[in-house]
Motif scaffolding. Structure first.
Motif, short mmCIF file in Angstrom:
data_model
loop_
_atom_site.label_atom_id
_atom_site.label_comp_id
_atom_site.label_asym_id
_atom_site.label_seq_id
_atom_site.Cartn_x
_atom_site.Cartn_y
_atom_site.Cartn_z
N TYR A 61 -1.79 -8.92 -8.81
CA TYR A 61 -2.29 -7.63 -8.35
C TYR A 61 -3.64 -7.35 -8.99
O TYR A 61 -4.55 -6.82 -8.37
N GLN A 86 2.45 1.02 -4.18
CA GLN A 86 3.39 1.40 -3.12
C GLN A 86 4.85 1.19 -3.54
O GLN A 86 5.18 0.29 -4.31
N GLN A 105 3.64 -12.32 3.18
CA GLN A 105 4.59 -11.20 3.26
C GLN A 105 4.93 -10.59 1.90
O GLN A 105 5.47 -9.51 1.80
N GLN A 106 4.59 -11.32 0.84
CA GLN A 106 4.97 -10.86 -0.49
C GLN A 106 3.85 -10.04 -1.16
O GLN A 106 4.03 -9.54 -2.25
N ARG A 107 2.72 -9.96 -0.52
CA ARG A 107 1.57 -9.29 -1.17
C ARG A 107 1.70 -7.78 -1.11
O ARG A 107 2.18 -7.22 -0.13
N ALA A 108 1.22 -7.14 -2.18
CA ALA A 108 1.49 -5.72 -2.36
C ALA A 108 0.43 -4.82 -1.72
O ALA A 108 -0.69 -5.25 -1.45
N TYR A 109 0.82 -3.58 -1.52
CA TYR A 109 -0.10 -2.53 -1.08
C TYR A 109 -0.24 -1.50 -2.18
O TYR A 109 0.71 -1.23 -2.91
N TRP A 110 -1.41 -0.92 -2.30
CA TRP A 110 -1.61 0.20 -3.20
C TRP A 110 -2.68 1.13 -2.65
O TRP A 110 -3.27 0.84 -1.60
N LYS A 111 -2.94 2.20 -3.37
CA LYS A 111 -3.84 3.21 -2.83
C LYS A 111 -4.75 3.73 -3.94
O LYS A 111 -4.29 3.95 -5.06
N ASP A 112 -6.01 3.92 -3.62
CA ASP A 112 -6.94 4.47 -4.59
C ASP A 112 -6.68 5.96 -4.71
O ASP A 112 -6.69 6.68 -3.71
N GLY A 164 -6.23 -9.14 -7.31
CA GLY A 164 -6.45 -8.52 -6.01
C GLY A 164 -7.16 -7.18 -6.11
O GLY A 164 -7.48 -6.57 -5.10
N VAL A 171 -6.13 2.95 1.39
CA VAL A 171 -5.02 2.01 1.18
C VAL A 171 -5.61 0.61 1.03
O VAL A 171 -6.43 0.17 1.82
N LEU A 172 -5.16 -0.08 -0.03
CA LEU A 172 -5.73 -1.39 -0.34
C LEU A 172 -4.61 -2.43 -0.38
O LEU A 172 -3.44 -2.11 -0.49
N ARG A 173 -5.01 -3.68 -0.34
CA ARG A 173 -4.01 -4.73 -0.41
C ARG A 173 -4.56 -5.93 -1.16
O ARG A 173 -5.77 -6.14 -1.22
N ASP A 174 -3.63 -6.70 -1.72
CA ASP A 174 -3.99 -7.95 -2.37
C ASP A 174 -4.42 -8.92 -1.27
O ASP A 174 -3.61 -9.60 -0.68
N TYR A 226 4.69 6.32 -3.37
CA TYR A 226 3.88 5.55 -4.33
C TYR A 226 4.31 5.85 -5.76
O TYR A 226 4.84 6.92 -6.05
N ARG A 259 -6.38 3.71 -11.85
CA ARG A 259 -6.99 4.33 -10.67
C ARG A 259 -6.10 4.30 -9.43
O ARG A 259 -6.30 5.06 -8.50
N HIS A 260 -5.15 3.34 -9.40
CA HIS A 260 -4.43 3.12 -8.15
C HIS A 260 -2.95 3.50 -8.22
O HIS A 260 -2.31 3.35 -9.25
N LEU A 261 -2.45 3.96 -7.09
CA LEU A 261 -1.01 4.24 -6.96
C LEU A 261 -0.38 3.02 -6.30
O LEU A 261 -0.90 2.52 -5.30
N GLN A 267 -6.77 -11.42 -1.51
CA GLN A 267 -7.60 -12.53 -1.99
C GLN A 267 -7.46 -13.72 -1.06
O GLN A 267 -6.38 -14.00 -0.59
N TYR A 327 8.76 0.86 -1.76
CA TYR A 327 9.19 0.35 -0.45
C TYR A 327 10.47 1.01 0.08
O TYR A 327 11.01 0.58 1.10
#
Ligand SMILES: Cc1cc2nc3c(=O)[nH]c(=O)nc-3n(C[C@H](O)[C@H](O)[C@H](O)COP(=O)(O)OP(=O)(O)OC[C@H]3O[C@@H](n4cnc5c(N)ncnc54)[C@H](O)[C@@H]3O)c2cc1C
Ligand code: SF4
Ligand code: SF4
Lengths: 100, 647
Positions: free
Chosen positions: B399, B412, A82-89, B402, A95-98, B367, B408-410, A100, B414
Motif C-alpha cells: 500500500y 476502505q 483483485q487483491q489491490r486496495a482502495y483508499w481515499k484522500d 502504491g 478515491v485512490l488505488r494501488d 472507511y 492523509r488517507h482513509l 502500480q 469492505y
C-alpha cells in the motif's frame, strides 16, 4: 517485430506472478526458496540467478520470501489485481488505488 | 527467466527437477521424542523436550524457519493473565475462557497458567516482546517500566464469545480495571528464534518431510504409538522414525470445503500445507477424536471476499474509527481503548448500521479514518502491529508503494459492498481427545496447538506445545523399546508411492475439488441422516474409483496428492461425527433438519469417534470431563519449574 517461437502451452495459473525478481540485485542465494513453506520456488538451474516460480498458485501471500530476503530490492510483491486496495484522500476526497 | 514458461520459450524445455529423486531410498531415525509438525506448537514441544535431556527429532513439511500459521509472525500474544501487568487471576480468566461449551478446558488452563512464562522464555531465546527502543513512548497500554505494550483486546469485554460483548466483572478485578491480558509483541522475530534454539539444543530437524502415518505397537490400531513414516517432499525419499513418545502438532485443516485450489493466497486463512494430516493419521492409528462435527463459516479470506487484513476494520486494526463515505462516524467498534477491544458491533448497533445504510443515513463504502487517530496510536497499529506479521507487512509495504499514507488517507472497509452472504467455505475444527498430560487416548501420543480441539492462537500453541513436550519427554524416559511391524511400513509405502507409479489419470487439484464438492453437498448448512450417509457413500466412491487414478509427476505433487487422502479421511471423520450427534447445536454451528432442537440438555456432551479394527465407534464424554481446572492442573504439575533457568 522479431519473430518469437510460439509454443503450445497451457494457461498460466492465477495468480501467476506473485512476486517479481530483480535480477540486477538478486544474487540467487535461494534464501527465499528455503523460507517459503509451500515451495512456490525452485532454485534457478543457472547458479547466481533468481529462483524459478514453479507453483505460483500455491502462494498464500505470507510475505516471508520478500521480508526475509537479505538483499533489499531483489524481490517485490506483485499483488493480483483483485487483491489491490482502495483508499481515499481525506483532504480532497479523491478515491485512490494501488495502481502500480 | 523466473517463470516456468520462460524456460520453455527460451530453451524449448522446462527446467529439470532441482533435487535428487530418491523414491527408492529409505532412512531410519531413532529418537526418544518425535515431534510431528514444526510450527509454533511443534517447535516449543521440541525445545521443552530437549531441555529435559532426551533425544528429539522434529519433522516439518515446510522449513521450520517460517512454517505454519505463526511462521510469518504474530502481533497479539493473547491470554497471558499471569503477566505482571494483568489485573485478573489466571485461574479465573481460564474459567471464563473455557465457559463456552465444547472448549478445551485443559489447554486453556495450561495457556493461562504458563503463557507468560512461555513469553519470557521467548525473550530469552531472542524474541522481541518489549518496546526496548522506545519507539512508542506515550502510546496507551505501554508500561513505562517494563516497556511491555498491552493491547486493548479483551481489556473489558471478551468479544470472541457470542453474546459476551457486555463488560464482565471478574472477582479478582472487582473495580473493573482494564484486564490487561493481551500483549502486543514483535512476533516476526519468533519463528527464526525458535528454530535457532532447537538447533542449539541439538534437536534433529527434518525439514521438507511430510509425516504420512503413525506406527503403532505390533501395527495394531489403538495400540501405543512407536513412531511414524514420512516422505521427503523434495526428493521423494521414505523416512521411518522410531520413537518412544510422539507429539502431534500439525494444526488443522482449512481447505476441505474449498473448491478452488488456485488463489490459495486469498482462499484460505492458512497455507496450502494445512490439510488435516495429523487428525487423519491419528484416526487411522485408532485415537479417539472429538468436536469433529463442528465447522465454522468464514467470511474473510475466502477468495470470494477481500483479502484478510486488507481492509480497515479487519482484525488488528486497533483504535481505527470507522466512518461512512461522507466521513460520518459509525457505531462500529474501533477494537480499541474506547470500546475495550470489541471486534464486532453489538447486534443492536449492527441493526442500526444496516437500517442507516438502507435509509441513506450512511453512505457506502465505509472507511477506516487513520488520519483522525493520535499519531503514536496510528504508528502502533499500522507500523508495529501490522508490521509484525509478515503477511500484513506486505500490506503496509504494498500500500505504501502504491501511495497510501495513513496520516492523509482513509482505508476502505469492505463490509456490505462485498456481499453479506456467507461463501460456501468452512473451516473444520476438532481433534484428538486429550487428558491432563495432553496425551491422546493412545499411549505415547501427545497433542498440542491447533491440533487439539481448540480455537487457535499463537500463545495457546506455544504454551501447549511447551507443555506436551515436557510430558512426552517424561513418558519417553520410562517407556520401553518397541518393535516396528514390517508389514505396517510396507503397506504405508505402497499407499504413499501409488500416485507416482501412474503416468495418467487425475491430478491432486481435481481430486481436491471432488472431495470439497462432496462435503459441500452432503455436509454443510442442511444436515440430515440420509444426506450424511450419502456423503459417506460419495467419499467411498471417490476412494474406490478416483483415488486409484490419482497420479503425481514429482515429489511435491506427490505430497499434495497424499494431502488429498488426508482431506478424504478428514471428511469421513466429520461425516461420522455428524451422524453420531443426533441434535443441533449453536456452539458447534451444527444444524440437523431431522433433529432441529438446538442444544437439548441430553446432548450437552462431547461426541467422540474412533476406529477400532477398522470399524467406526462413537462414544461420548461429559462436557466438563476436564474436571476442576485449577485443581487438576496443580495435581499434574507439582514439579513445574516455571521459567527455564538452564543453559
Ligand atoms: C495471518 C495470520 C495471523 C495470525 N495472527 C495471530 C496473532 O496475532 N495472535 C495469535 O495469537 N494468533 C495469530 N494467528 C494464529 C496463530 O498463528 C496459530 O494459531 C498458531 O500458529 C497455531 O500454531 P500450531 O503450531 O498449532 O500450528 P502451525 O503454526 O500452523 O504449525 C503446524 C505445522 O505443522 C506442519 N505440518 C502439517 N502437516 C504436516 C505433516 N503431515 N508432516 C509434517 N509437518 C506437518 C505445517 O507445515 C506447520 O508448520 C494468526 C494466523 C495467521 C494465519
Ligand atoms: S530474492 Fe533475495 S532471498 Fe531470493 S535468491 Fe534473490 S537475494 Fe536471495
Ligand atoms: S509469499 Fe509466502 S507463500 Fe508466497 S512465495 Fe513468498 S514465502 Fe512462498
Amino acid at each position: 517485430m522479431a519473430q518469437k517461437k510460439t509454443y503450445a502451452l497451457p494457461n498460466v495459473t492465477t495468480p501467476g506472478t506473485p512476486v517479481i525478481f530483480h535480477p540486477e540485485v538478486c544474487n540467487g542465494c535461494n534464501h527465499c526458496v528455503e523460507v517459503c513453506q509451500v515451495d512456490v520456488y525452485i532454485p534457478n538451474p543457472e547458479k547466481g540467478k533468481p529462483p524459478v516460480i514453479l507453483h505460483p498458485d500455491e502462494c498464500w501471500y505470507c510475505g516471508c520470501c520478500v521480508n526475509d530476503c537479505p538483499r533489499p530490492g531483489s524481490i517485490t510483491f506483485n499483488w493480483p489485481v483483485q487483491q489491490r486496495a482502495y483508499w481515499k484522500d481525506k483532504a480532497t476526497g479523491k478515491v485512490l488505488r494501488d495502481s502500480q | 527467466m523466473t517463470r516456468w514458461h520462460d524456460f520453455i520459450e527460451k530453451d524449448g524445455k522446462p527446467p529439470a527437477w532441482p533435487y535428487p529423486i530418491n523414491y527408492d531410498r529409505e532412512q531410519e531415525i531413532e529418537t526418544d521424542v518425535l515431534v510431528i509438525g514444526g510450527g509454533i506448537a511443534g517447535c516449543w514441544a521440541a525445545i521443552s523436550a530437549a531441555r529435559k535431556g532426551v533425544r528429539v527429532a522434529l519433522v516439518e513439511k515446510g522449513d521450520s524457519i517460517r512454517s505454519g500459521a505463526g511462521g510469518p509472525g504474530c502481533d497479539h500474544w493473547c491470554n497471558a493473565p499471569a503477566n505482571p501487568l494483568s489485573n485478573v487471576d489466571p485461574d479465573e480468566w481460564a474459567e471464563h475462557m473455557a465457559e463456552p461449551p465444547y472448549s478445551n478446558g485443559i489447554g486453556i488452563q495450561i495457556q493461562c497458567r504458563e503463557d507468560w512464562d512461555t513469553l519470557v522464555e521467548m525473550e530469552q531465546i531472542g524474541g522481541k516482546i518489549r518496546d526496548t527502543k522506545d519507539e512508542f513512548t506515550g502510546a496507551k497500554g505501554r508500561d513505562e517500566k517494563s516497556k511491555l505494550m498491552i493491547s486493548p483486546r479483551y481489556t473489558k469485554v471478551h468479544s470472541y464469545i457470542p453474546g459476551s460483548q457486555k463488560p464482565i466483572t471478574f472477582k479478582s478485578n472487582p473495580e473493573g480495571k482494564l484486564n490487561n491480558v493481551v500483549i502486543r509483541v514483535w512476533g516476526s522475530t519468533f519463528k527464526p528464534a525458535l528454530k535457532k534454539e532447537c538447533k542449539r539444543l541439538g534437536v534433529k530437524i527434518y525439514d521438507r518431510v511430510m509425516v504420512t502415518s503413525l506406527l503403532t505397537e505390533k501395527g495394531v490400531q489403538g495400540a501405543r504409538v512407536i513412531g511414524a513414516t514420512g516422505l521427503n517432499n523434495r526428493t521423494g525419499e521414505f523416512m521411518i522414525f522410531k520413537s518412544k513418545a510422539a507429539v502431534l502438532a500439525t494444526a488443522g485443516d482449512w481447505s476441505l470445503y474449498v473448491l478452488n485450489t488456485e488463489l490459495a493466497g486469498y482462499n484460505t486463512f492458512r497455507s496450502r500445507n494445512q490439510t488435516g494430516d495429523g487428525v487423519a493419521m491419528a484416526w487411522r492409528a485408532g485415537a479417539a477424536l472429538t468436536v469433529m462435527e463442528r465447522t465454522g463459516i468464514m467470511m474473510l479470506g475466502t477468495g470470494y471476499k477481500h483479502t484478510w487484513y486488507g481492509g480497515a476494520g479487519d482484525a488488528s486494526y486497533e483504535n481505527v474509527p470507522i466512518v461512512d463515505a461522507n466521513g460520518k462516524r459509525l457505531p462500529w467498534p474501533t477494537q480499541g481503548w474506547e470500546d475495550a477491544g470489541a471486534m464486532r458491533p453489538t447486534p443492536e448497533d449492527m441493526e442500526k448500521i444496516i437500517k442507516g445504510v438502507q435509509s441513506g443515513e450512511y453512505t457506502l463504502p465505509f472507511y477506516g479514518d487513520f488520519p483522525a487517530m493520535a499519531e503514536v496510536e496510528r504508528r502502533v497499529t499500522w507500523n508495529m502491529m501490522l508490521g509484525e506479521e509478515s503477511t500484513t507487512k506486505n500490506i503496509i509495504d504494498s500500500y505504501g508503494k502504491g501511495g497510501f499514507d495513513p496520516a492523509r488517507h482513509l482505508l476502505q472497509n469492505y463490509n456490505f459492498i462485498e456481499g453479506t452472504s456467507p461463501s460456501q467455505w468452512r473451516s473444520a475444527g476438532g481433534g484428538p481427545v486429550v487428558d491432563w498430560d495432553l496425551k491422546s487416548t493412545l499411549d505415547g501420543l501427545y497433542v498440542a496447538g491447533e491440533q487439539s480441539y481448540s480455537a487457535g492462537d499463537h500463545s495457546y500453541a506455544a504454551s501447549t506445545g511447551r507443555y506436551a513436550g515436557r510430558k512426552a519427554a517424561e513418558f519417553s524416559r520410562q517407556a520401553g523399546d518397541a518393535k516396528v511391524l514390517k508389514d505396517q511400513v510396507t503397506l504405508e509405502k505402497a499407499r504413499v508411492y501409488a500416485p507416482i507409479k501412474r503416468s495418467d489419470g487425475i491430478d491432486w487439484k481435481e481430486l481436491h475439488a471432488g472431495i470439497a464438492r462432496a462435503m459441500q453437498y452432503f455436509c454443510s448448512e442442511y444436515k440430515t441422516e440420509s444426506l450424511l450417509k450419502m456423503g459417506l457413500d460419495a467419499l467411498k466412491e471417490i476412494e474406490e474409483v478416483f483415488v486409484p487414478r490419482l497420479y503425481a509427476i514429482d515429489p511435491h505433487k506427490l505430497m499434495r496428492s497424499l494431502e488429498d487422502l488426508s482431506l478424504l479421511n478428514h471428511g469421513q471423520i466429520i461425516l461420522n461425527a455428524s451422524l453420531a450427534r443426533k441434535a443441533s447445536s449453536r456452539m458447534l454451528n451444527f444444524f440437523r433438519i431431522d433433529f432441529p432442537k438446538v442444544d437439548p440438555p441430553d446432548w450437552n456432551k462431547f461426541v467422540t469417534v474412533k476406529l477400532e479394527n477398522g470399524k467406526v465407534k462413537a462414544g461420548e464424554l461429559p462436557l466438563d470431563y476436564c474436571g476442576n481446572m485449577k485443581a487438576n492442573y496443580e495435581a499434574h504439575n507439582k514439579d513445574y519449574a516455571s521459567v527455564y533457568k538452564g543453559k
